[in-house]
Design a protein around this motif. Sequence first.
Motif, short mmCIF file in Angstrom:
data_model
loop_
_atom_site.label_atom_id
_atom_site.label_comp_id
_atom_site.label_asym_id
_atom_site.label_seq_id
_atom_site.Cartn_x
_atom_site.Cartn_y
_atom_site.Cartn_z
N LYS A 52 0.83 -1.20 0.00
CA LYS A 52 0.00 0.00 0.00
C LYS A 52 0.87 1.26 0.00
N LEU A 53 2.00 1.20 0.68
CA LEU A 53 2.92 2.34 0.67
C LEU A 53 3.48 2.55 -0.73
N ILE A 54 3.86 1.48 -1.41
CA ILE A 54 4.41 1.57 -2.76
C ILE A 54 3.37 2.11 -3.74
N ALA A 55 2.11 1.68 -3.56
CA ALA A 55 1.05 2.07 -4.50
C ALA A 55 0.43 3.43 -4.20
N ASP A 56 0.77 4.03 -3.06
CA ASP A 56 0.15 5.29 -2.65
C ASP A 56 0.67 6.45 -3.52
N PRO A 57 -0.19 7.06 -4.37
CA PRO A 57 0.29 8.14 -5.25
C PRO A 57 0.67 9.41 -4.49
N THR A 58 0.11 9.61 -3.28
CA THR A 58 0.45 10.82 -2.51
C THR A 58 1.81 10.70 -1.83
N LEU A 59 2.33 9.48 -1.72
CA LEU A 59 3.62 9.27 -1.07
C LEU A 59 4.75 9.39 -2.09
N ASN A 60 4.58 8.75 -3.25
CA ASN A 60 5.52 8.89 -4.36
C ASN A 60 6.97 8.63 -3.95
N ILE A 61 7.19 7.45 -3.34
CA ILE A 61 8.53 7.07 -2.88
C ILE A 61 8.90 5.74 -3.52
N PRO A 62 10.12 5.60 -4.06
CA PRO A 62 10.56 4.32 -4.63
C PRO A 62 10.55 3.21 -3.58
N SER A 63 10.35 1.98 -4.04
CA SER A 63 10.24 0.84 -3.11
C SER A 63 11.50 0.65 -2.29
N ALA A 64 12.68 0.93 -2.86
CA ALA A 64 13.94 0.76 -2.12
C ALA A 64 14.00 1.71 -0.92
#
Length: 465
Positions: free
Chosen positions: A36-48
Motif C-alpha cells: 500500500k505504501l508503494i502504491a500510494d500516489p500521494t507518497l511517491n517514494i521508490p520501493s527501495a
Amino acid sequence: MHNKYFVPSDKMLLGFVLAMLTFWLFSLSLNSVVDKLIADPTLNIPSAQIALGITITALFSGCFIVVAGGIGDKIGQLKITYTGLALTIIGSLLLIFATNAFMFITARILQGLSAACIMSSTLAQIKMYYDGTARQRALSFWSIGSWGGAGFCTFFGDLVSKNYGWRTIFMISIVVAIISVLLLFGTPATKNASPDSKAKFDRSGLCFFLITLISLNLFITNGRSLGWFSPYILIALAITVVGFIVFYLVEKRKQDAAFIDFALFKSGAFNGANLSNFLANCTVGVLSIVPLYIRDGLKFEHYGWLTLGYAVSVLAMIRVGELILRKVGAKKPMMLGVSITGIGIVLMALTFLPSQTYFISVAIGFLLFGLGLGFYATPSTDTAVSNSPSEKAGVASGIYKMASSLGSAFGVAITLSVYYSVLPDNPTLANVAQTASISLFVNAGFCLLSVLSVFFLVPKMAGKK
C-alpha cells in the motif's frame, strides 16, 4: 533514587504498557502494508527507499537504546519516557503528512529514537519500583506491550489499512501516546545514584557501533543485488569485522561512561537472556515471509486473520510464563517457550501442502508461535533485569531491548536476503513455495540457537522465588 514513599499503581503500569504499544503500532504495522505504501500516489517514494524507511526504525532504536538507558540513569528515567512519547507523536505526525522520501525516512528515524527512549526507561523504572513477585507481575504486563504488541499490531495494521488507509495507524498511535502521558502524570521522577553520573557521553563508542551495524545491514540486504563478491559488499563486510573488533577493544579500555558497559556481561544469566532474546527476536522475519508468500504466491489478500492466533496466544501465555517462573525458575520456560515457537515456524514452512491445508497449518503455526514467545517473555526479561546492578538499571535494560531491536532488524534483513537470493528471476509457484520454506527454516534455526544459548548460559534456578 525514586521516592521511597511512592506506591506504584496499575495506572502507571498501564501507562508503560501503552507506551510500549506505540513502538509496535508504528514499527511492525508497516511490515503488513508495504504494498500500500508503494502504491500510494500521494507518497511517491521508490520501493527501495520505503524498505529503508521500514528497517531503519529498528536499527536506530537498537543503536540508541543503550544511550537512552544511560542518560536516563543520569537525569531520570521518567524524563526519557516522556521524551520518547513526544518523539512518537512528532514522528507519527510527519508520517501522516509525508509526501516524499525525506519526510518518510526522517519520521522513521524519530520513531526509532522514540522506541529507544521508551523501551529502556519503562523497563528500568519497573526494576526501580518493584521487587520479587511484584516485579515479575509488572514485567508480565510490560511484556504484554513488548511481546504482545508484535502479535496484535501485525493483525491491526492489516485490518486498519484495508478499511481506513495506512495513515490511520499513526493517528491511533498519537492517541495511544497521549493516553500514556496522562496515565503517567503524577509519577515521581526517578534518578539513580550512578557513580559515573558526571561522566561524559561516549560519542566515539556510539559512532563505531552505528557505522559497524549499518555496514552489516548493507552487507546483508545488498549482497544479492550487488553480488556477494563485489568490491562494495566486501568493503562493507571488512568494515563490519574491523568495526566490531575496534569497538570491543576501545570500549573495554574505557573506565567510565563506555557506550556499552562490558562489566555487565560477567553474569552468565545476563548473557544468556540477551543472546537468546536477540535470536528469539530474529524470528520476526516470519512476519515478513508468510504474508509475502500468501499474498504473492497463493494470491490470498486477507492473510491478517491467520495471524490472529499469534496475538491472542502471546497475550494469554505471558502471565502463565510468570507463574511458571516463580515455581521452577527461568531456564525451563525459556527453553520450552522458544522450542514451541520453533515448532510453530516449522508448521508455517510446510508450503508444499495444498493451499487450504496450508492456511490451517499457518493458523496453528501462528498460535504456537505466540504461545512460545508468550511463555518465554517474562522469564527472559526477569533474568536480564534481575542480574544487573540497580545503579545501572537503565543501561542493562537498554542492552536487553537493544538485543530485541537488533534481532528484529537483522532477522527481517537476513530472512528477506535469503528469500530473494534463492528465488529465481522468473519464479513459478513451486519456486516461490520452496523459497519461502527455506527462509522459514532459517527462522526455525534461530529458535534452535536460542534454546542452546539458554541451555549453556542460564543457571538452572535463575529467577525462582
